[in-house]
Design a protein around this motif. Structure first.
Motif, short mmCIF file in Angstrom:
data_model
loop_
_atom_site.label_atom_id
_atom_site.label_comp_id
_atom_site.label_asym_id
_atom_site.label_seq_id
_atom_site.Cartn_x
_atom_site.Cartn_y
_atom_site.Cartn_z
N SER A 33 -26.25 -20.76 11.40
CA SER A 33 -26.35 -19.36 11.99
C SER A 33 -24.52 -18.47 10.65
CB SER A 33 -26.22 -19.24 13.12
OG SER A 33 -27.72 -19.65 13.33
N PHE A 34 -23.55 -19.91 11.50
CA PHE A 34 -21.81 -19.29 10.91
C PHE A 34 -22.00 -19.26 8.98
CE2 PHE A 34 -17.91 -20.66 10.21
CZ PHE A 34 -17.11 -19.96 11.23
N TYR A 35 -22.77 -20.83 8.65
CA TYR A 35 -22.83 -20.73 7.45
C TYR A 35 -23.41 -19.43 6.92
CZ TYR A 35 -24.40 -22.52 3.21
OH TYR A 35 -24.61 -22.43 1.98
N LYS A 36 -24.67 -18.56 7.36
CA LYS A 36 -24.86 -17.59 6.54
C LYS A 36 -24.02 -16.21 7.23
CE LYS A 36 -29.81 -19.64 7.46
NZ LYS A 36 -31.00 -19.61 8.71
N GLN A 39 -20.72 -12.61 4.76
CA GLN A 39 -19.38 -11.54 4.59
C GLN A 39 -18.14 -12.39 3.07
OE1 GLN A 39 -16.57 -12.50 8.38
NE2 GLN A 39 -18.60 -11.99 9.82
N GLY A 40 -18.16 -13.35 2.45
CA GLY A 40 -17.85 -13.74 1.59
C GLY A 40 -16.37 -14.02 1.58
N ASP A 41 -16.69 -14.71 3.44
CA ASP A 41 -14.86 -15.46 3.26
C ASP A 41 -15.62 -16.94 3.02
OD1 ASP A 41 -13.46 -17.50 5.10
OD2 ASP A 41 -14.04 -15.91 7.03
N ILE A 42 -14.89 -17.66 1.91
CA ILE A 42 -14.97 -18.98 1.65
C ILE A 42 -14.29 -20.38 2.11
CG2 ILE A 42 -13.54 -20.22 -0.71
CD1 ILE A 42 -15.92 -18.44 -1.53
N ASP A 43 -13.66 -19.85 2.95
CA ASP A 43 -12.83 -20.63 4.23
C ASP A 43 -13.39 -21.24 5.49
OD1 ASP A 43 -10.97 -21.44 3.09
OD2 ASP A 43 -9.34 -19.52 3.50
N GLY A 44 -14.36 -20.03 5.89
CA GLY A 44 -16.01 -19.98 6.72
C GLY A 44 -16.77 -20.92 6.63
N VAL A 45 -17.15 -20.69 5.14
CA VAL A 45 -18.18 -21.31 4.20
C VAL A 45 -17.85 -22.98 4.61
CG1 VAL A 45 -19.69 -21.54 2.16
CG2 VAL A 45 -19.93 -19.18 2.38
N ILE A 46 -17.13 -23.00 3.84
CA ILE A 46 -16.08 -24.02 4.24
C ILE A 46 -16.28 -25.03 5.18
CG2 ILE A 46 -14.38 -25.84 3.11
CD1 ILE A 46 -13.52 -24.25 1.19
N ASN A 47 -15.87 -24.68 5.72
CA ASN A 47 -15.72 -24.71 7.39
C ASN A 47 -17.07 -25.10 7.89
OD1 ASN A 47 -15.01 -25.65 10.36
ND2 ASN A 47 -14.47 -23.42 10.71
N ILE A 99 -18.49 -25.22 -4.14
CA ILE A 99 -17.76 -24.33 -3.62
C ILE A 99 -16.18 -24.73 -4.02
CG2 ILE A 99 -16.80 -23.24 -1.06
CD1 ILE A 99 -19.74 -23.53 -0.87
N TYR A 100 -15.60 -26.00 -3.95
CA TYR A 100 -14.24 -25.72 -3.62
C TYR A 100 -13.99 -26.52 -4.84
CZ TYR A 100 -12.98 -28.18 1.29
OH TYR A 100 -12.53 -28.77 1.94
N ALA A 101 -14.65 -26.25 -5.59
CA ALA A 101 -14.29 -26.14 -7.53
C ALA A 101 -14.27 -24.80 -8.04
CB ALA A 101 -15.22 -26.76 -8.26
N ASN A 102 -15.14 -23.64 -6.91
CA ASN A 102 -15.54 -22.46 -8.19
C ASN A 102 -14.01 -21.85 -7.12
OD1 ASN A 102 -16.69 -20.40 -9.32
ND2 ASN A 102 -17.36 -19.44 -7.34
#
Length: 233
Positions: free
Chosen positions: A30-33, A38-46, A67-70
């Motif tokens: 759910s957090f990932y979605k 929100q477009g939060d890259i650090d949150g997606v990575i987390n 995601i890291y590479a992008n």
């Protein structure tokens, strides 16, 4: 009786751990979605990092590396999926390895990855990448083969992005390949600078605002009339 109690205790602990793990996985899914929305890259990575710990999967690992590479975190991307050549890698994993190794100035290893992609789905973009890297490695014949394939298969709508200026810009892929063809011509025969300039002029005819080609042309013109190996102050 004592054994039964101990067994029930272990079953209870295992069940509680399994339930906790399932709940955590649902939480981070759910957090990932939400982070994606929100477009939060650090949150997606987390979120993906936690999900890979709770329920490892190749797909999640490849996505995390992408995601890291992008986000230009190429070292983290490679730490996530490795740098070894692996024909069983997904297209996404190979792409990440290729662009990250190129960004980290590892042309030889990057070529290995781009060649895997090129075997799977050859196209003008991959031809450009391989030609560019092989020029860096001094393989002008190999670069020339990719350039000819790229020019033959280039479509008018295909663009390639450059970043040597503050403001990135795009040019038709055919112009980009003709610029490389001019560089290969010069590398093969430094006594015939005009032949190289002619090819670069073809690139500039397609796109007069091709800044990198203009810079290359200026550099070549400055070398005309100089003994080989000598440069102007």
């Amino acid at each position: 009786m004592k054994r039964v109690v101990v067994l029930l205790l272990f079953v209870g602990i295992f069940s509680a751990n399994a339930q906790t793990k399932t709940e955590l996985q649902k939480h981070y899914e759910s957090f990932y979605k939400e982070m994606r929305l929100q477009g939060d890259i650090d949150g997606v990575i987390n979120a993906l990092t936690h999900l890979n710990v709770l329920a490892p999967s190749k797909e999640r690992r490849d996505t995390l590396a992408y995601i890291y590479a992008n986000d230009n975190r190429h070292l983290q991307a490679l730490n996530t999926i490795g740098i070894d050549k692996n024909d069983d890698d997904s297209n996404l994993a190979v792409q990440v390895k290729a662009i990250s190794l190129k960004a980290l100035n590892q042309p030889k290893r990057a070529i290995e990855q781009f060649e895997i992609l090129n075997k799977r789905t050859p196209n003008a973009y991959l031809a450009y990448e391989l030609a560019d890297l092989k020029i860096q490695m001094g393989d002008n014949d190999g670069a020339a083969n990719h350039i000819e394939y790229g020019i033959t298969n280039a479509k008018d709508e295909m663009k390639y992005a450059f970043y040597e200026r503050q403001q990135p810009y795009e040019v038709p892929i055919k112009a980009a390949l003709l610029h490389l063809k001019g560089l290969v011509q010069y590398n093969k025969d430094k006594t015939n600078i005009d032949a190289a300039i002619t090819l670069i002029d073809e690139a500039l005819k397609i796109d007069p605002n091709f800044n990198l080609a203009s810079l290359s042309k200026q550099a070549l013109e400055s070398r005309k009339g100089q003994p080989e190996g000598e440069t102007k102050e």
